[in-house]
Scaffold this motif. Structure first.
Motif, PDB file in Angstrom:
ATOM      1  N   GLN A 198       0.830  -1.207   0.000  1.00 18.96           N
ATOM      2  CA  GLN A 198       0.000   0.000   0.000  1.00 18.96           C
ATOM      3  C   GLN A 198       0.865   1.258   0.000  1.00 18.96           C
ATOM      4  O   GLN A 198       0.518   2.263  -0.633  1.00 18.96           O
ATOM      5  N   TYR A 232      -1.832  -3.562  -6.983  1.00 19.60           N
ATOM      6  CA  TYR A 232      -3.110  -4.019  -6.420  1.00 19.60           C
ATOM      7  C   TYR A 232      -3.304  -5.520  -6.652  1.00 19.60           C
ATOM      8  O   TYR A 232      -3.909  -6.210  -5.827  1.00 19.60           O
ATOM      9  N   SER A 262     -10.734  -0.700  -4.402  1.00 20.74           N
ATOM     10  CA  SER A 262      -9.665   0.167  -4.894  1.00 20.74           C
ATOM     11  C   SER A 262      -9.084  -0.356  -6.202  1.00 20.74           C
ATOM     12  O   SER A 262      -8.751   0.425  -7.113  1.00 20.74           O
TER      13      SER A 262
END
Length: 401
Positions: free
Chosen positions: A277, A302, A317
């Motif tokens: 992240q 991701y 996300s």
């Protein structure tokens, strides 16, 4: 109560709780006593002034509250003699007990959700409603969970211990930071008190565990994310989306520190979710303009995050990244996998992202409905205003079908 006084009490509360529990045990009784002391301070200090030794003042008041509690319980009467707290006995250079409270709240007798909830409540200073919002559950459910957690610690004879599950503490700090970064309710988008406290605790944990890559990764993530705070709202308090922010207002020093932490961490050991992240946040921060953002690399990260720490928020996300790389229709398809996921029933974010992608896909009517639905689902006034305004911009002109 002034902001400075509130900040001081927030900083001292877990320290006082830690000192009481370290000396007396009985987490539940000690937390009740600390709450009484905080209430007394919030009432008296604005009029009388902050004492020269505020922590000792709180310890003395909380100690007297404990004595009163034990007096009301005849089975504990014998504890009274040793319960009185003499503030002068507290060494001025005593260590910060806040991290000890964090580890105590992660007692092995508790389930992971209870560990997280109790730590947010006791060490982070969040209300039960805010903790419930962080967990995406009703407030009544969270109140019961916190009450049961304190009871379990009491039954287990809780004492300070540092369980191996540092990951639980990291998750707690992550949730605390997120609540401060985007408040789940109220008139303000940010709660700097929470983000500042989360960063402070993450720094303490990093000093305690300097070789832990995930601790460093979480601190880097916080710094890289909080660096954008000043640009997230305009002069009137309206939310400014990431793509429209004035990047000159971002905190260059925080970005540099976060990137340096990440550079020392990545490749030095197993890669965890906070490091990934943080790498995503760094890519956003490094782009001189929104158009320069390396979305293919973000999508690749991701994909890694989805394998390391799968969950609905990651999927949400990732759908945005899919849309930026492959188009909004592909993003909507990725988002559709979350329909019916009960874990998102108490958050507006699914509908907000859906509205954004529908607008990009050229379906203003459907986008407008999703914006309005998202606005109805959030208790954050800035987000309600933002979502409602987005919906209003998509209203068809008068006379149009």
């Amino acid at each position: 109560m002034s902001g400075a006084l509130e900040d001081l009490l927030r900083e001292l509360a877990p320290q006082v709780l830690g000192a009481l529990v370290r000396r007396h045990g009985q987490f539940d009784a000690c937390e009740d006593a600390v709450q009484e002391a905080l209430l007394a301070a919030a009432t008296r200090w604005p009029e009388e002034g902050v004492p020269a030794r505020p922590r000792s003042w709180l310890l003395a008041v909380a100690g007297r509250a404990l004595v009163d509690h034990w007096r009301r319980d005849s089975a504990r009467r014998r504890r009274e003699v040793s319960a009185a707290l003499d503030p002068t006995r507290e060494p001025p250079d005593r260590p910060d007990d806040t991290l000890e409270v964090l580890f105590l709240c992660c007692h092995p007798a508790l389930s992971p959700p209870s560990q997280l909830a109790l730590t947010l409540r006791a060490a982070g200073g969040l209300s039960t409603a805010q903790v419930a919002a962080a967990f995406l559950v009703p407030e009544a459910t969270m109140a019961q969970r916190i009450s049961r957690a304190k009871q379990r610690i009491r039954e287990a004879g809780g004492r300070f211990a540092r369980p191996a599950a540092v990951a639980v503490v990291l998750h707690v700090l992550y949730l605390m930071f997120n609540e401060g970064h985007t408040a789940s309710s109220g008139p303000d988008l940010h709660r700097p008190d929470l983000t500042t406290e989360a960063v402070r605790l993450a720094r303490l944990l990093h000093r305690l565990l300097p070789a832990d890559g995930e601790v460093a990764g979480l601190l880097a993530l916080m710094l890289l994310t909080d660096a954008r705070r000043a640009a997230r709202t305009d002069a009137e308090g309206w939310i400014v989306p990431l793509a429209e922010q004035d990047r000159g207002r971002w905190d260059a020093a925080a970005i540099a520190e976060g990137r340096a932490l990440l550079a020392r961490t990545l490749g030095a050991g197993p890669v965890g979710q906070y490091q990934v992240q943080a790498a995503i946040a760094a890519l956003h921060d490094e782009a001189p303009t929104a158009a320069d953002t390396d979305w293919p690399q973000i999508l690749a990260l991701y994909d890694v995050l989805d394998r390391v720490a799968p969950g609905p928020v990651v999927t949400l996300s990732r759908a945005v990244a899919v849309a930026m790389v492959h188009g909004p229709v592909a993003g909507l398809a990725a988002l559709g996998t979350l329909d019916g996921d009960a874990r998102l029933a108490y958050t507006h974010r699914l509908e907000a992202v859906r509205a954004h992608l529908l607008e990009q896909a050229g379906d203003p009517a459907a986008a407008r409905e999703s914006y309005l639905q998202a606005a109805r689902m959030t208790a954050s006034l800035p987000e309600q205003r933002y979502l409602t305004r987005r919906a209003a911009r998509l209203r068809p002109p008068p006379g149009d079908a």
